[in-house]
Design an enzyme around this catalytic site. Structure first.
Site, short mmCIF file in Angstrom:
data_model
loop_
_atom_site.label_atom_id
_atom_site.label_comp_id
_atom_site.label_asym_id
_atom_site.label_seq_id
_atom_site.Cartn_x
_atom_site.Cartn_y
_atom_site.Cartn_z
N SER A 135 0.87 -1.18 0.00
CA SER A 135 0.00 0.00 0.00
C SER A 135 0.90 1.23 0.00
O SER A 135 2.06 1.14 0.42
CB SER A 135 -0.85 -0.01 1.28
OG SER A 135 -1.47 1.23 1.50
N TYR A 148 -1.86 -1.30 10.82
CA TYR A 148 -2.02 -1.57 9.39
C TYR A 148 -0.86 -0.96 8.59
O TYR A 148 -0.25 -1.63 7.75
CB TYR A 148 -3.36 -1.02 8.88
CG TYR A 148 -3.51 -1.19 7.37
CD1 TYR A 148 -3.74 -2.45 6.83
CD2 TYR A 148 -3.39 -0.10 6.50
CE1 TYR A 148 -3.85 -2.62 5.46
CE2 TYR A 148 -3.50 -0.26 5.14
CZ TYR A 148 -3.73 -1.52 4.62
OH TYR A 148 -3.83 -1.70 3.25
N1 LIG Z 1 -8.72 -0.94 -1.08
C1 LIG Z 1 -7.76 -0.12 -0.69
O1 LIG Z 1 -7.96 1.10 -0.48
C2 LIG Z 1 -6.36 -0.66 -0.53
C3 LIG Z 1 -5.30 0.25 -0.57
C4 LIG Z 1 -4.00 -0.23 -0.42
C5 LIG Z 1 -3.77 -1.58 -0.25
N2 LIG Z 1 -4.83 -2.44 -0.21
C6 LIG Z 1 -4.54 -3.87 0.01
O2 LIG Z 1 -5.09 -4.60 -1.07
C7 LIG Z 1 -5.30 -5.95 -0.65
C8 LIG Z 1 -6.67 -6.42 -1.12
O3 LIG Z 1 -7.66 -5.65 -0.44
P1 LIG Z 1 -8.96 -5.11 -1.18
O4 LIG Z 1 -8.89 -3.64 -1.18
O5 LIG Z 1 -9.19 -5.83 -2.46
O6 LIG Z 1 -10.04 -5.50 -0.06
P2 LIG Z 1 -11.30 -6.48 -0.07
O7 LIG Z 1 -12.21 -6.17 -1.18
O8 LIG Z 1 -11.82 -6.41 1.34
O9 LIG Z 1 -10.66 -7.93 -0.34
C9 LIG Z 1 -9.92 -8.59 0.65
C10 LIG Z 1 -9.74 -10.05 0.23
O10 LIG Z 1 -8.95 -10.70 1.25
C11 LIG Z 1 -9.63 -11.88 1.68
N3 LIG Z 1 -9.38 -12.09 3.10
C12 LIG Z 1 -9.64 -11.22 4.11
N4 LIG Z 1 -9.34 -11.79 5.28
C13 LIG Z 1 -8.88 -13.04 5.01
C14 LIG Z 1 -8.42 -14.12 5.80
N5 LIG Z 1 -8.40 -14.04 7.14
N6 LIG Z 1 -8.02 -15.27 5.20
C15 LIG Z 1 -8.08 -15.37 3.84
N7 LIG Z 1 -8.49 -14.37 3.03
C16 LIG Z 1 -8.90 -13.22 3.61
C17 LIG Z 1 -11.11 -11.61 1.41
O11 LIG Z 1 -11.78 -12.83 1.14
P3 LIG Z 1 -12.76 -13.60 2.17
O12 LIG Z 1 -13.59 -12.58 2.87
O13 LIG Z 1 -13.51 -14.53 1.29
O14 LIG Z 1 -11.84 -14.33 3.09
C18 LIG Z 1 -11.04 -10.80 0.12
O15 LIG Z 1 -11.00 -11.65 -0.98
C19 LIG Z 1 -5.11 -5.96 0.86
O16 LIG Z 1 -3.84 -6.48 1.18
C20 LIG Z 1 -5.17 -4.48 1.24
O17 LIG Z 1 -4.44 -4.19 2.41
C21 LIG Z 1 -6.12 -2.01 -0.35
#
Ligand SMILES: NC(=O)c1ccc[n+]([C@@H]2O[C@H](COP(=O)([O-])OP(=O)(O)OC[C@H]3O[C@@H](n4cnc5c(N)ncnc54)[C@H](OP(=O)(O)O)[C@@H]3O)[C@@H](O)[C@H]2O)c1
Length: 255
Positions: A135, A148
């Site tokens: 991130s 985080y």
């Molecule tokens: N969105 C943002 O603003 C942003 C910015 C910077 C970085 N990121 C990073 O991008 C990555 C993806 O996040 P996203 O934004 O796509 O969020 P998201 O839509 O909430 O997706 C998160 C994914 O992680 C899985 N997950 C969560 N907890 C888990 C666990 N305990 N075991 C296995 N799988 C798990 C969820 O699947 P299930 O619920 O099916 O387990 C889901 O598929 C993360 O690492 C996040 O920190 C996001």
């Protein structure tokens, strides 16, 4: 044999968008997350690809080894490893549940590190690729999201170090550093009403930039000009200024 990509957190957001890009490029998939039903529907929508499902809570100790063992029992090997699953939490450090913070560290840091460790030997055999999702949070301290931000600083540092360690091995390591992106992240982190999430980037664009960087073997991908500018500022300004700037967007509600 076709190429296979393992994607954690494949059921939503950036991970889901990455699975679609991989499938379109001819990869077979191993999906890892907690929601089996969602993974089944992703599998059903990709009848032309071989899609394996591993239902796993990666925030539990030992989960990465269990994933590796299941992949081996299935007789599969991995050419691309995408460590994407992760979550954040907004709030004063001492107001957040300690067990939940531990789960975040276990998922964002330990599972990512351990999956890399278990799959690296076979990635070396296949001149494979690793994409770790960090991130822009990785570049400065993050008051009101302290743990985080620290987990993502780990992911960036670990990925860049490993990329250098593996140069010449045939394995590339790319770290994707998105800024606020339109996914479920904001809802899970209780971040939807803070200033940081006033403007979000399109998830497909973010995934596309990360995917292209991984295919090209680039070390760091930062999607979007504003995020780029923020990272440059964080690199040149004192870290205490960075912390104050983050406090302004995490500690205050949207108007
Ligand atoms: N969105 C943002 O603003 C942003 C910015 C910077 C970085 N990121 C990073 O991008 C990555 C993806 O996040 P996203 O934004 O796509 O969020 P998201 O839509 O909430 O997706 C998160 C994914 O992680 C899985 N997950 C969560 N907890 C888990 C666990 N305990 N075991 C296995 N799988 C798990 C969820 O699947 P299930 O619920 O099916 O387990 C889901 O598929 C993360 O690492 C996040 O920190 C996001």
């Amino acid at each position: 044999m076709g190429k296979t990509a393992l994607v954690t957190g494949a059921t939503s957001g950036i991970g889901y968008a990455l699975t679609q890009l991989l499938a379109a490029d001819g990869y077979d998939l191993i999906l890892v997350s907690r929601n089996e039903e969602k993974m089944r529907s992703i599998k059903d929508a990709l009848p032309e690809r071989s899609v394996a499902i591993i239902q796993k809570d990666l925030s539990k100790q030992g989960a990465a080894k269990e994933v590796f063992d299941e992949v081996k029992q299935d007789g599969r090997s991995v050419n691309v490893l995408i460590n994407n699953a992760g979550f954040g939490l907004v709030g004063a450090f001492d107001s957040l549940d300690t067990d939940l913070q531990n789960e975040m560290i276990q998922l964002n840091v330990t599972a990512l590190t351990n999956l890399t460790s278990y799959f690296l030997p076979e990635l070396k055999q296949h001149a494979g690729k690793i994409l770790n999702v960090a991130s822009t949070a990785a570049y400065q301290p993050g008051p009101f999201m302290a743990v985080y931000f620290a987990t993502k600083a780990y992911v960036l540092s670990f990925s860049e170090a490993l990329a250098e360690e593996l140069s010449g091995s045939g394995v590339s390591v790319t770290v994707l550093c998105p800024g606020p992106t339109h996914t479920n992240f904001g809802a899970v982190a209780h971040a939807e009403d803070i200033k940081m999430f006033s403007k979000t980037m399109d998830v497909n664009r973010v995934a596309q930039i990360g995917y292209q960087a991984m295919i090209k073997g680039r070390r760091v991908a930062i999607p979007g000009n504003i995020n780029h500018a923020g990272v440059i500022a964080a690199k040149v300004l004192p870290r205490s200024w960075g912390a104050k700037a983050v406090r302004f967007v995490t500690g205050e509600k949207k108007k």
